[in-house]
Design a protein around this motif. Structure first.
Motif, PDB file in Angstrom:
ATOM      1  N   VAL A 145       0.840  -1.025  -0.003  1.00  0.00           N
ATOM      2  CA  VAL A 145       0.016   0.036   0.158  1.00  0.00           C
ATOM      3  C   VAL A 145       0.881   1.159  -0.160  1.00  0.00           C
ATOM      4  N   SER A 146       0.394   2.254  -0.817  1.00  0.00           N
ATOM      5  CA  SER A 146       1.283   3.594  -0.629  1.00  0.00           C
ATOM      6  C   SER A 146       0.446   4.687  -0.899  1.00  0.00           C
ATOM      7  N   ARG A 147       1.057   5.739  -0.605  1.00  0.00           N
ATOM      8  CA  ARG A 147       0.391   6.961  -0.312  1.00  0.00           C
ATOM      9  C   ARG A 147       0.953   8.127  -0.640  1.00  0.00           C
ATOM     10  N   ALA A 148       0.520   8.890  -1.613  1.00  0.00           N
ATOM     11  CA  ALA A 148       1.440  10.275  -2.250  1.00  0.00           C
ATOM     12  C   ALA A 148       0.863  11.423  -1.521  1.00  0.00           C
ATOM     13  N   LEU A 149       1.709  12.161  -1.014  1.00  0.00           N
ATOM     14  CA  LEU A 149       1.411  13.529  -0.402  1.00  0.00           C
ATOM     15  C   LEU A 149       2.416  14.544  -1.137  1.00  0.00           C
ATOM     16  N   LEU A 150       1.892  15.359  -1.926  1.00  0.00           N
ATOM     17  CA  LEU A 150       2.482  16.334  -2.865  1.00  0.00           C
ATOM     18  C   LEU A 150       3.892  15.785  -3.604  1.00  0.00           C
ATOM     19  N   ASP A 151       4.987  15.858  -3.211  1.00  0.00           N
ATOM     20  CA  ASP A 151       6.201  15.392  -4.086  1.00  0.00           C
ATOM     21  C   ASP A 151       6.542  13.948  -3.361  1.00  0.00           C
ATOM     22  N   ASP A 152       5.911  13.616  -2.163  1.00  0.00           N
ATOM     23  CA  ASP A 152       6.457  12.410  -1.492  1.00  0.00           C
ATOM     24  C   ASP A 152       5.610  11.297  -1.863  1.00  0.00           C
ATOM     25  N   VAL A 153       6.179   9.870  -1.802  1.00  0.00           N
ATOM     26  CA  VAL A 153       5.475   8.867  -1.820  1.00  0.00           C
ATOM     27  C   VAL A 153       5.910   7.906  -0.897  1.00  0.00           C
ATOM     28  N   PHE A 154       4.984   7.149   0.225  1.00  0.00           N
ATOM     29  CA  PHE A 154       5.241   6.431   1.341  1.00  0.00           C
ATOM     30  C   PHE A 154       4.739   5.239   1.062  1.00  0.00           C
ATOM     31  N   LYS A 155       5.558   4.039   1.000  1.00  0.00           N
ATOM     32  CA  LYS A 155       5.078   2.670   0.673  1.00  0.00           C
ATOM     33  C   LYS A 155       5.330   1.626   1.527  1.00  0.00           C
ATOM     34  N   ALA A 156       4.427   0.827   1.921  1.00  0.00           N
ATOM     35  CA  ALA A 156       4.827  -0.345   2.815  1.00  0.00           C
ATOM     36  C   ALA A 156       4.607  -1.811   2.090  1.00  0.00           C
ATOM     37  N   THR A 157       5.263  -2.774   2.442  1.00  0.00           N
ATOM     38  CA  THR A 157       5.077  -3.941   1.350  1.00  0.00           C
ATOM     39  C   THR A 157       5.401  -5.259   2.389  1.00  0.00           C
ATOM     40  N   TYR A 158       4.518  -6.128   2.229  1.00  0.00           N
ATOM     41  CA  TYR A 158       4.807  -7.277   3.076  1.00  0.00           C
ATOM     42  C   TYR A 158       4.872  -8.661   2.030  1.00  0.00           C
ATOM     43  N   SER A 160       4.472 -12.664   2.267  1.00  0.00           N
ATOM     44  CA  SER A 160       4.265 -13.692   3.105  1.00  0.00           C
ATOM     45  C   SER A 160       5.231 -14.960   3.260  1.00  0.00           C
ATOM     46  N   TRP A 161       5.843 -15.215   2.058  1.00  0.00           N
ATOM     47  CA  TRP A 161       6.796 -16.496   1.808  1.00  0.00           C
ATOM     48  C   TRP A 161       8.155 -15.959   2.506  1.00  0.00           C
ATOM     49  N   THR A 162       8.475 -14.830   2.474  1.00  0.00           N
ATOM     50  CA  THR A 162       9.814 -14.690   3.188  1.00  0.00           C
ATOM     51  C   THR A 162       9.570 -13.885   4.504  1.00  0.00           C
ATOM     52  N   ARG A 163       8.503 -13.216   4.682  1.00  0.00           N
ATOM     53  CA  ARG A 163       8.029 -12.625   5.983  1.00  0.00           C
ATOM     54  C   ARG A 163       9.056 -11.319   5.871  1.00  0.00           C
ATOM     55  N   ASP A 164       9.273 -10.820   4.855  1.00  0.00           N
ATOM     56  CA  ASP A 164      10.086  -9.530   4.758  1.00  0.00           C
ATOM     57  C   ASP A 164       8.928  -8.278   4.509  1.00  0.00           C
ATOM     58  N   PHE A 165       9.313  -7.281   5.429  1.00  0.00           N
ATOM     59  CA  PHE A 165       8.334  -6.182   5.506  1.00  0.00           C
ATOM     60  C   PHE A 165       9.289  -4.943   5.113  1.00  0.00           C
ATOM     61  N   ALA A 166       8.690  -4.072   4.307  1.00  0.00           N
ATOM     62  CA  ALA A 166       9.567  -2.974   3.791  1.00  0.00           C
ATOM     63  C   ALA A 166       9.016  -1.706   3.750  1.00  0.00           C
ATOM     64  N   LEU A 167       9.637  -0.800   4.312  1.00  0.00           N
ATOM     65  CA  LEU A 167       9.028   0.914   4.300  1.00  0.00           C
ATOM     66  C   LEU A 167       9.875   1.512   3.187  1.00  0.00           C
ATOM     67  N   GLU A 168       9.167   2.187   2.464  1.00  0.00           N
ATOM     68  CA  GLU A 168       9.935   3.053   1.414  1.00  0.00           C
ATOM     69  C   GLU A 168       9.467   4.526   1.342  1.00  0.00           C
ATOM     70  N   TRP A 169      10.250   5.387   1.354  1.00  0.00           N
ATOM     71  CA  TRP A 169      10.189   6.795   0.921  1.00  0.00           C
ATOM     72  C   TRP A 169      10.772   7.280  -0.355  1.00  0.00           C
ATOM     73  N   SER A 170      10.077   7.772  -0.979  1.00  0.00           N
ATOM     74  CA  SER A 170      10.529   8.643  -2.236  1.00  0.00           C
ATOM     75  C   SER A 170       9.937   9.815  -2.745  1.00  0.00           C
ATOM     76  N   ARG A 171      10.946  10.714  -3.399  1.00  0.00           N
ATOM     77  CA  ARG A 171      10.255  12.140  -3.690  1.00  0.00           C
ATOM     78  C   ARG A 171      10.738  12.315  -5.001  1.00  0.00           C
ATOM     79  N   ASN A 172       9.789  12.996  -5.530  1.00  0.00           N
ATOM     80  CA  ASN A 172      10.020  13.392  -7.063  1.00  0.00           C
ATOM     81  C   ASN A 172       9.810  14.885  -7.389  1.00  0.00           C
ATOM     82  N   SER A 173      11.082  15.498  -7.045  1.00  0.00           N
ATOM     83  CA  SER A 173      11.201  17.066  -7.080  1.00  0.00           C
ATOM     84  C   SER A 173      11.866  17.628  -8.170  1.00  0.00           C
ATOM     85  N   LYS A 174      11.209  18.579  -9.085  1.00  0.00           N
ATOM     86  CA  LYS A 174      11.736  19.218 -10.404  1.00  0.00           C
ATOM     87  C   LYS A 174      12.836  19.827 -10.013  1.00  0.00           C
TER      88      LYS A 174
END
Length: 206
Positions: A145-158, A160-174
């Motif tokens: 699930v991801s959420r965009a806020l202005l130039d920022d995008v916050f994303k969380a991924t899970y 089940s087979w590896t039980r890996d949980f990831a958090l990501e922050w990205s920014r697209n700025s001109k």
């Protein structure tokens, strides 16, 4: 003509991606070199050439192993990617069908196996994206699930087979370009350090 350079850093190695884009009338030409590594000397693993007419077709040729094309089904763009590895005698197909601006279905299949991944992408309110994915070969789910806020995008991924949980922050700025930072933690237990990834992209008009 436009060129872009992306640098990528992980715990174990650093790579770069270089792309060059040019317009020839209503047709776009693009060349891309990816996975340019600098460990034990420079090395280029992938070189891709693309010819695109927006809204009509996309033809990509990856040297030496990929061929991709895009067609339209009932007015909907269907993009297909075929990847054949001669050494491993393995053929993979990726497909993505865009239903509308908010809904997309994609699949990844390895011929001759049960390795089939199905993913559905739904964009809610133009800001939140939900992507459930089912892997038939592993009989397991992945959800992001991801959420965009202005130039920022916050994303969380899970996964089940590896039980890996990831958090990501990205920014697209001109003004400052594009960058992404992520951290992955294995939820299976133990005291493993999280895997950190950081990458940035710079674009330049020529």
């Amino acid at each position: 003509m436009r060129t872009s350079l992306k640098g990528r850093y992980t715990n174990d190695r650093s790579t770069a991606v270089v792309t060059l884009t040019a317009n020839a009338g209503d047709v776009k030409l693009l060349a891309s070199m990816s996975d340019v590594t600098f460990v034990r000397g420079p090395r280029i693993n992938n070189l891709t050439f693309t010819v695109e007419k927006p809204g009509s077709f996309i033809i990509d040729y990856d040297v030496p192993k990929k061929f991709m094309n895009s067609i339209r089904v009932a007015g909907k763009p269907l993009r297909l990617t075929y990847n054949h590895e001669h050494g491993g005698n393995r053929t993979v197909m990726d497909g993505a069908l865009v239903l509308d601006s908010d809904n997309k279905v994609s699949a990844n299949y390895v011929f001759g196996t049960r390795d089939l991944r199905l993913k559905y992408s739904y964009v809610h309110g133009g800001a939140s994206t939900y992507e459930p994915c089912y892997d038939l070969g592993k009989n397991a789910w992945e959800f992001s699930v991801s959420r965009a806020l202005l130039d920022d995008v916050f994303k969380a991924t899970y996964e089940s087979w590896t039980r890996d949980f990831a958090l990501e922050w990205s920014r697209n700025s001109k003004s400052n370009g594009i960058f992404k930072i992520s951290a992955t933690v294995n939820m299976a237990g133990g005291s493993k350090m999280p895997k950190i990834l950081a990458e940035s992209i710079w674009e330049l008009d020529l």
